[in-house]
Design an enzyme around this catalytic site. Structure first.
Site, PDB file in Angstrom:
ATOM      1  N   ARG A   1      -6.060   8.201   1.058  1.00 20.90           N
ATOM      2  CA  ARG A   1      -7.122   8.088   1.169  1.00 20.90           C
ATOM      3  C   ARG A   1      -7.780   8.098   2.597  1.00 20.90           C
ATOM      4  O   ARG A   1      -8.616   9.042   2.980  1.00 20.90           O
ATOM      5  CB  ARG A   1      -7.877   6.664   0.666  1.00 20.90           C
ATOM      6  CG  ARG A   1      -7.686   6.694  -1.003  1.00 20.90           C
ATOM      7  CD  ARG A   1      -8.279   5.379  -1.459  1.00 20.90           C
ATOM      8  NE  ARG A   1      -9.828   5.166  -1.032  1.00 20.90           N
ATOM      9  CZ  ARG A   1     -10.905   5.926  -1.542  1.00 20.90           C
ATOM     10  NH1 ARG A   1     -10.509   6.377  -2.768  1.00 20.90           N
ATOM     11  NH2 ARG A   1     -12.089   5.541  -1.141  1.00 20.90           N
TER      12      ARG A   1
ATOM     13  N   TYR B   1      -0.487  10.059 -10.078  1.00 20.92           N
ATOM     14  CA  TYR B   1      -0.063   8.826 -10.831  1.00 20.92           C
ATOM     15  C   TYR B   1       1.456   8.871 -11.301  1.00 20.92           C
ATOM     16  O   TYR B   1       1.859   7.899 -11.468  1.00 20.92           O
ATOM     17  CB  TYR B   1      -0.930   8.974 -12.238  1.00 20.92           C
ATOM     18  CG  TYR B   1      -2.193   8.530 -11.883  1.00 20.92           C
ATOM     19  CD1 TYR B   1      -2.824   7.129 -11.856  1.00 20.92           C
ATOM     20  CD2 TYR B   1      -3.164   9.358 -11.758  1.00 20.92           C
ATOM     21  CE1 TYR B   1      -4.202   6.878 -11.554  1.00 20.92           C
ATOM     22  CE2 TYR B   1      -4.731   9.417 -11.503  1.00 20.92           C
ATOM     23  CZ  TYR B   1      -5.029   7.892 -11.348  1.00 20.92           C
ATOM     24  OH  TYR B   1      -6.256   7.270 -11.152  1.00 20.92           O
TER      25      TYR B   1
ATOM     26  N   THR C   1       0.756  -1.088   0.019  1.00 17.30           N
ATOM     27  CA  THR C   1      -0.130  -0.059  -0.007  1.00 17.30           C
ATOM     28  C   THR C   1       0.769   1.303   0.031  1.00 17.30           C
ATOM     29  O   THR C   1       1.795   1.488   0.795  1.00 17.30           O
ATOM     30  CB  THR C   1      -1.028   0.012   1.265  1.00 17.30           C
ATOM     31  OG1 THR C   1      -1.448   1.295   1.247  1.00 17.30           O
ATOM     32  CG2 THR C   1      -0.218  -0.072   2.488  1.00 17.30           C
ATOM     33  N   ILE C   2       0.566   2.156  -0.964  1.00 13.15           N
ATOM     34  CA  ILE C   2       1.559   3.210  -1.130  1.00 13.15           C
ATOM     35  C   ILE C   2       1.212   4.217   0.036  1.00 13.15           C
ATOM     36  O   ILE C   2       2.020   5.103   0.335  1.00 13.15           O
ATOM     37  CB  ILE C   2       1.455   3.997  -2.527  1.00 13.15           C
ATOM     38  CG1 ILE C   2       2.625   4.740  -2.922  1.00 13.15           C
ATOM     39  CG2 ILE C   2       0.235   4.668  -2.507  1.00 13.15           C
ATOM     40  CD1 ILE C   2       2.588   5.314  -4.225  1.00 13.15           C
ATOM     41  N   ASP C   3       0.122   3.998   0.662  1.00  7.70           N
ATOM     42  CA  ASP C   3      -0.197   5.032   1.719  1.00  7.70           C
ATOM     43  C   ASP C   3       0.141   4.432   3.075  1.00  7.70           C
ATOM     44  O   ASP C   3      -0.137   5.424   4.020  1.00  7.70           O
ATOM     45  CB  ASP C   3      -1.953   5.204   1.759  1.00  7.70           C
ATOM     46  CG  ASP C   3      -2.554   5.489   0.685  1.00  7.70           C
ATOM     47  OD1 ASP C   3      -1.864   6.351  -0.160  1.00  7.70           O
ATOM     48  OD2 ASP C   3      -3.833   5.224   0.350  1.00  7.70           O
TER      49      ASP C   3
END
Length: 448
Positions: free
Chosen positions: A262, A369, A215-217
């Site tokens: 998010r 992106y 997960t990039i978050d």
């Protein structure tokens, strides 16, 4: 001294499932002779404590041998699968993240060079690759195939979102005689992997399912950081630098950068700390108000009057409560589609300065992106190699329904159920958010 209640995790919650007792001497055995626990290594029979302070350990009120502990990663002296007869599958799911190709390459090399596994296939386009109606071919993965894939971003296997029938997926695994499945993906992907593992167990099959969480978050609980995160916030800091230059170059200029996040504001926090140019950081974990003397807009106006410019960094999930009610739209994975807080803030800032009679220019950048599609930086490249090695060691020893991760510098096995049990978020009372407040000089809350 005030102590927060320890995490409600019992030792049983941390137990890792196995397919059976390992009875085969590991090809790694020669590397394990005379190994013992040190500050840099944990023996396979030892445990890594979940709690890391005296206060939290004391608050458990149990003997040391009953404290919650995580099973360490690393090669085992005895393994479950016979490498010469083992067939492995690899799949990547969900959104892109720096380091996906590195993980694929690391898995293939470790399986091939250290265990002698000769049959490794990649499934195309996420879980769709298992389903016959999509018609995707498998990819034969060899060290030669993966040799240069890490120089590119994305994933050579492709990816997709959305639920697929775990019964059909297990049908495919059976037809192809797959013994081990590696799933590289986020929480939705890991929930899918848990469904696959459940069907495997119901059918009494001996197939291991091991996850490398992505997960990039950075919102996976318990682990220090997810792979790709270091690359992501490093690239995000470049956008802050660019927008700062733009803001400084115009009268009363304001720079606005919207970054990924998010539900968790880690990228925004770390990127802002890396540059130290931001005047305001907005994250989902800390609500904010726009209007009033203590609101965000008044604060920005004062900053511009004092310094001649201002820079705002906002995570994509921040301020959703301020946007107009939106239709309950979701993506293929069931995630709620967010309103565009970046464009909303841009409009509100411009309107506020116009009403105050102050000429301004708002420069807005959304590099999302461009960040998630880049190759991993050297730190993440090393991290992915170690994660992939740990995943292979776990799978070959018969571990299943688990993911690998690093907890306070120790690589450990984490049950999948625990890895998706909650979301890692920035603690508004923690030292990271405190560091952001010190760096930006913003108030604890806007509108408080």
């Amino acid at each position: 001294m005030h102590l927060a209640r320890p995490q409600a995790v019992a030792p049983a919650d941390l137990e890792i499932r196995t397919l059976g007792t390992g009875r085969i001497d590991s090809p790694m055995l020669g590397l394990l002779d005379a190994r013992q626990t040190t500050e840099h290594y944990v023996d396979e029979d030892d445990r890594v404590l979940l709690d890391d302070t005296v206060g939290r350990v004391t608050a458990r009120g149990v003997p040391v041998d009953q404290l919650p502990g995580l099973e360490p990663c690393g090669p085992r002296r005895k393994i479950y699968f016979d490498p010469s007869k083992t067939r492995v599958g690899i799949v990547t799911c969900g959104g892109l993240c720096p380091g996906l190709n590195d993980v694929i390459a690391g898995l293939v090399r470790t399986l091939t060079y250290h265990y002698g596994v000769r049959r490794i296939v990649g499934f195309r386009n996420g879980y769709q690759g298992f389903i016959s109606r999509y018609g995707y071919d498998e990819v034969e993965l060899t060290p030669e195939f993966v040799r240069d894939i890490a120089v590119d971003g994305g994933t050579v296997l492709g990816t997709s979102r959305g639920h697929q029938d775990p019964e059909e997926i297990v049908d495919c695994l059976e037809r192809m005689h797959i013994n081990i499945l590696f799933v590289i993906g986020g929480d939705g992907s890991m929930r899918g992997a848990m469904g696959i593992e459940r069907v495997i167990a119901e059918r009494n099959l001996k197939i291991a399912v091991v996850g490398v969480p992505k997960t990039i978050d950075n919102d996976i609980p318990y682990i220090d950081q997810s792979f790709g995160f270091q690359t992501a916030f490093s690239r995000a800091s470049d956008s802050i630098r660019a927008v700062t230059v733009e803001a400084k170059s115009t009268a009363n200029g304001i720079g606005l950068v919207k970054l990924m996040g998010r539900h968790s504001g880690f990228i925004a926090c770390y990127a802002a700390l890396a540059r130290s140019d931001a005047d305001v950081v907005l994250i989902p974990e800390v609500p904010f108000a726009l209007e009033g003397d203590t609101g965000l807009l008044a604060h920005l106006r004062r900053r511009v009057e004092q310094r001649g410019h201002a820079v705002v960094v906002v995570a994509e999930g921040a301020g959703q409560e301020l946007l107009e009610a939106q239709a309950a739209r979701t993506d293929a994975s069931g995630n709620r589609r967010l309103g565009d807080v970046g464009r909303y803030l841009r409009e509100r800032i411009e309107d506020h300065f116009d009403e105050a009679g102050i000429e301004t220019s708002v420069r807005y950048i959304d590099p999302s992106y461009a960040i998630r599609s880049v190759p991993a930086n050297p730190y993440d490249s090393v991290y992915t190699v170690r994660l992939s090695q740990a995943a292979v060691h776990a799978a070959m020893s018969g571990r299943t329904a688990m993911v690998v991760g690093r907890v306070r510098r120790r690589f450990v096995h984490i049950p999948m159920a625990l890895a998706v049990s909650k979301r890692n978020q920035v603690d508004p009372h923690g030292d990271l958010w405190q560091a952001v407040l010190e760096s930006t000089g913003q108030p604890v809350r806007f509108g408080a």
